[in-house]
Design a protein around this motif. Sequence first.
Motif, PDB file in Angstrom:
ATOM      1  N   ASP A   1      11.881 -13.795   0.310  1.00  9.88           N
ATOM      2  CA  ASP A   1      10.713 -13.750  -0.571  1.00  9.88           C
ATOM      3  C   ASP A   1       9.453 -14.250   0.130  1.00  9.88           C
ATOM      4  N   LEU A   2       9.555 -15.359   0.853  1.00  7.66           N
ATOM      5  CA  LEU A   2       8.402 -16.009   1.458  1.00  7.66           C
ATOM      6  C   LEU A   2       8.725 -16.395   2.888  1.00  7.66           C
ATOM      7  N   ILE A   3       7.711 -16.321   3.772  1.00  8.37           N
ATOM      8  CA  ILE A   3       7.802 -16.912   5.099  1.00  8.37           C
ATOM      9  C   ILE A   3       6.741 -17.995   5.168  1.00  8.37           C
TER      10      ILE A   3
ATOM     11  N   ARG B   1      -0.712 -14.359   1.695  1.00  7.67           N
ATOM     12  CA  ARG B   1      -1.001 -12.937   1.854  1.00  7.67           C
ATOM     13  C   ARG B   1       0.294 -12.132   1.750  1.00  7.67           C
ATOM     14  N   PRO B   2       0.209 -10.902   1.205  1.00  2.25           N
ATOM     15  CA  PRO B   2       1.398 -10.047   1.141  1.00  2.25           C
ATOM     16  C   PRO B   2       1.754  -9.501   2.523  1.00  2.25           C
ATOM     17  N   LEU B   3       3.042  -9.450   2.799  1.00  5.16           N
ATOM     18  CA  LEU B   3       3.521  -8.837   4.035  1.00  5.16           C
ATOM     19  C   LEU B   3       3.812  -7.350   3.838  1.00  5.16           C
ATOM     20  N   GLN B   4       4.129  -6.985   2.607  1.00  2.27           N
ATOM     21  CA  GLN B   4       4.344  -5.577   2.313  1.00  2.27           C
ATOM     22  C   GLN B   4       3.011  -4.846   2.454  1.00  2.27           C
ATOM     23  N   GLY B   5       2.984  -3.839   3.283  1.00  2.00           N
ATOM     24  CA  GLY B   5       1.743  -3.138   3.592  1.00  2.00           C
ATOM     25  C   GLY B   5       1.198  -3.527   4.945  1.00  2.00           C
ATOM     26  N   ALA B   6       1.352  -4.805   5.312  1.00  2.00           N
ATOM     27  CA  ALA B   6       0.922  -5.254   6.631  1.00  2.00           C
ATOM     28  C   ALA B   6       1.978  -4.973   7.690  1.00  2.00           C
ATOM     29  N   PHE B   7       3.238  -4.843   7.265  1.00  2.00           N
ATOM     30  CA  PHE B   7       4.337  -4.556   8.178  1.00  2.00           C
ATOM     31  C   PHE B   7       5.087  -3.331   7.692  1.00  2.00           C
TER      32      PHE B   7
ATOM     33  N   ASP C   1      10.187  -9.755  -7.192  1.00  2.00           N
ATOM     34  CA  ASP C   1      11.236  -8.741  -7.178  1.00  2.00           C
ATOM     35  C   ASP C   1      10.759  -7.301  -7.160  1.00  2.00           C
ATOM     36  N   ASP C   2       9.494  -7.063  -7.430  1.00  2.00           N
ATOM     37  CA  ASP C   2       9.033  -5.673  -7.529  1.00  2.00           C
ATOM     38  C   ASP C   2       8.706  -5.101  -6.166  1.00  2.00           C
ATOM     39  N   ALA C   3       9.212  -3.941  -5.880  1.00  2.00           N
ATOM     40  CA  ALA C   3       8.844  -3.224  -4.664  1.00  2.00           C
ATOM     41  C   ALA C   3       7.849  -2.106  -4.943  1.00  2.00           C
ATOM     42  N   ALA C   4       7.761  -1.693  -6.210  1.00  2.00           N
ATOM     43  CA  ALA C   4       6.955  -0.516  -6.528  1.00  2.00           C
ATOM     44  C   ALA C   4       5.482  -0.843  -6.747  1.00  2.00           C
ATOM     45  N   LEU C   5       5.187  -2.046  -7.223  1.00  2.00           N
ATOM     46  CA  LEU C   5       3.802  -2.386  -7.518  1.00  2.00           C
ATOM     47  C   LEU C   5       3.034  -2.714  -6.252  1.00  2.00           C
TER      48      LEU C   5
ATOM     49  N   CYS D   1       8.674  -2.851   5.398  1.00  2.00           N
ATOM     50  CA  CYS D   1       8.810  -4.081   4.611  1.00  2.00           C
ATOM     51  C   CYS D   1       9.091  -3.599   3.192  1.00  2.00           C
ATOM     52  N   PRO D   2      10.358  -3.343   2.869  1.00  2.00           N
ATOM     53  CA  PRO D   2      10.699  -2.558   1.683  1.00  2.00           C
ATOM     54  C   PRO D   2      10.535  -3.267   0.343  1.00  2.00           C
ATOM     55  N   ARG D   3      10.217  -4.547   0.335  1.00  2.00           N
ATOM     56  CA  ARG D   3      10.116  -5.255  -0.939  1.00  2.00           C
ATOM     57  C   ARG D   3       8.978  -6.261  -0.861  1.00  2.00           C
ATOM     58  N   ALA D   4       8.590  -6.787  -2.004  1.00  3.95           N
ATOM     59  CA  ALA D   4       7.526  -7.782  -2.045  1.00  3.95           C
ATOM     60  C   ALA D   4       7.937  -9.018  -1.255  1.00  3.95           C
ATOM     61  N   MET D   5       7.119  -9.401  -0.276  1.00  2.00           N
ATOM     62  CA  MET D   5       7.368 -10.595   0.521  1.00  2.00           C
ATOM     63  C   MET D   5       6.006 -11.159   0.918  1.00  2.00           C
ATOM     64  N   TRP D   6       5.933 -12.487   1.087  1.00  3.87           N
ATOM     65  CA  TRP D   6       4.647 -13.155   1.226  1.00  3.87           C
ATOM     66  C   TRP D   6       4.640 -14.106   2.415  1.00  3.87           C
ATOM     67  N   ALA D   7       3.512 -14.131   3.116  1.00  4.41           N
ATOM     68  CA  ALA D   7       3.246 -15.169   4.113  1.00  4.41           C
ATOM     69  C   ALA D   7       2.534 -16.312   3.403  1.00  4.41           C
TER      70      ALA D   7
END
Length: 296
Positions: free
Chosen positions: A185-187, A198-204, A273-277, A207-213
């Motif tokens: 979930d978080l790094i 910051r969100p990692l999804q989109g930057a990497f 948990d959301d990957a679609a938003l 990155c198939p699911r919501a994850m945050w730096a």
Amino acid sequence: MTTAPLLLQISDPHFGTEVPTAVRALERLAREHSPDVVVFSGDITQRATRQQFDAARAFADRLGARDVVAIPGNHDIPLFQLGARLLSPYGRYRRAFGDDLEPVFESDAWLVIGVNTTRWYRHEDGEVSTEQIERVAERLSRARPEQVRLVVTHQPVLVTRTEDEKNRLHGREDAVARWSAAGADLILGGHIHLPFVRPLQGAFTPCPRAMWAVQAGTAVSTRLRSGQPNSVNILRRASSMGMSRRSCTVERWDCAMGDDRFVRADVKELLLDDAALSPSLLMHSSSIPSFRGADR
């Protein structure tokens, strides 16, 4: 009334350059909030001396947390004493914080996995190996569904300024992709003394699911950067009652130079948990006025 499970992230205290008033203020903050676990995300000392590690260990004990998870930063390896750097780079660290350089903490609310990203042959840069990536992914795969799953590194996987790009963790692309797929979930990170979420999804990619730096500033040191005050992060696990998705909040608490307490300056609520938003819909942010009357 049930208190939400709470985690306190302290990064880059650089004992040897600590501000006594900030140290006392942080001890007070910890006593007031009684965190389940305190996470030190590296650079605990300035020059990895015995005296600095002794001071840092005594400080950690005074926080009164039930558990402490600590990983070394590049400053926690002796720099000028080449014999110690070559033959026993983590000897003083282990004496103060234990032999496990990659500790794991687990509770009903949290799974915290430490990763030692320092190397004796690197001065500042950090790296993560294939073996470390797979070890973390395997442990993530065994997380319980309700846990917030955090990986702790010292060097950041993501930065917000061009001048910090050289400080990014080597191996970050493979790590983010693998850990995201495994359920992270978080790094949590430090090193650059600049707090942000910051969100990692989109930057990497992938990155198939919501994850945050989640980056922390320098907790108690004089080594301030970019006009930022001393700061720490408090993470709260949101109650799952009545909720179909897991979430947590990340609060930044600041202590201005010369002040005698930390005050809450920013709050971000993260859906996990959301990957679609889109990331903008997964994070709600609110700023808290940093005046001394708040959060007493």
